[in-house]
Design a protein around this motif. Sequence first.
Motif, PDB file in Angstrom:
ATOM      1  N   THR A  50      -7.931  -9.164   5.827  1.00 22.57           N
ATOM      2  CA  THR A  50      -7.788  -7.706   5.860  1.00 22.57           C
ATOM      3  C   THR A  50      -9.154  -7.027   5.914  1.00 22.57           C
ATOM      4  O   THR A  50      -9.314  -5.999   6.588  1.00 22.57           O
ATOM      5  CB  THR A  50      -7.002  -7.193   4.639  1.00 22.57           C
ATOM      6  OG1 THR A  50      -7.625  -7.648   3.431  1.00 22.57           O
ATOM      7  CG2 THR A  50      -5.559  -7.666   4.682  1.00 22.57           C
ATOM      8  N   HIS A 104      -8.880  -1.720  -0.768  1.00 22.21           N
ATOM      9  CA  HIS A 104      -7.814  -2.694  -1.027  1.00 22.21           C
ATOM     10  C   HIS A 104      -7.760  -2.916  -2.529  1.00 22.21           C
ATOM     11  O   HIS A 104      -8.745  -3.309  -3.148  1.00 22.21           O
ATOM     12  CB  HIS A 104      -8.100  -4.008  -0.303  1.00 22.21           C
ATOM     13  CG  HIS A 104      -6.887  -4.873  -0.125  1.00 22.21           C
ATOM     14  ND1 HIS A 104      -6.715  -5.706   0.961  1.00 22.21           N
ATOM     15  CD2 HIS A 104      -5.776  -5.044  -0.892  1.00 22.21           C
ATOM     16  CE1 HIS A 104      -5.561  -6.343   0.856  1.00 22.21           C
ATOM     17  NE2 HIS A 104      -4.980  -5.966  -0.262  1.00 22.21           N
ATOM     18  N   ALA A 120     -12.782  -5.838  -3.291  1.00 24.99           N
ATOM     19  CA  ALA A 120     -11.472  -5.248  -3.568  1.00 24.99           C
ATOM     20  C   ALA A 120     -11.408  -4.809  -5.028  1.00 24.99           C
ATOM     21  O   ALA A 120     -12.002  -5.435  -5.906  1.00 24.99           O
ATOM     22  CB  ALA A 120     -10.357  -6.248  -3.278  1.00 24.99           C
TER      23      ALA A 120
END
Length: 297
Positions: free
Chosen positions: A76, A85, A109
């Motif tokens: 991602t 994220h 993240a």
Amino acid sequence: MPKALREYDWRQWLRLQPLTHAIKTARYRKIDRRFVHQPVEGDDIPGIRDAARGRHVLLTVAFDDPRCLDLQLRLTRGLVRHDLHIVADNSIGDAFARENRQICADHGAAYVRLPANPWTVKNPSRSHGAALNWMWHNVLEPAAPAAFGFLDQDLFPTQPCDPFEPLEATAFYGDLRWAGARWFLWAGYCFFRFDAVGREPLDFGLDWFAGLDTGGANWEVLYRHVDPNTVPQRPITAFAVLPGIDVRQAYCEWRGSWLHEVGLDGDLSLKAKKREAVLRLLAPALEISPGSARHGN
């Protein structure tokens, strides 16, 4: 909401199912409300809210599989347009949680270690829905992101994409699932524009007595008011990832250009071989993504 009384047939009335379903639903909701109000320790929730405010946010519920989380975050990060994220860790084991926390730090993240989930051992679907609801009430709703989307931890992009782009023309979209005449968005891939849904009493749990799995409890507040034919869709193709093995034993899916490992389905004795086959399919995408994949547990 539970099924309407008119949806029960006479046999179900004789077994008092409308009453038992109502009582059980009330009990489940009481447990869920208690969980949603549980605090977390050691994570900067206000800081994560600030980082999410007005942004495009991906959210993954992690569960006892650091290698899987590492693969998804790497992919991602390199292939999916987003601003932030967030990983909500619903793992049982603390060792897995510690590794997940480090993986999130490695990939930039945000990480939240969720409170002990009352459903994890009893019902994985309810556990996942409770985790999403905790994140909604404690992080996403107060943060007011521009948009947010939920991903299954074993769902992997293989090509550059912008999953938020369809929200320019619709309030929400994702992969449709049906339960009789009702429909809902699969909790493993669904996206929402906050200004369109943020004031609604959202519930990302399930309504099992109406046949609605995780995410389906939003039927009353969101989905029943929308024609499902207007919701953007992508092709979904099931296949056996291991040659010579029946699809039911080595089940995977292509969901558009995203590969879904479907880790909890099929013959679990083939899990290791299945993961290696998935890694081979992901190899071209991993080569163009930044960082190095971890190969731990």
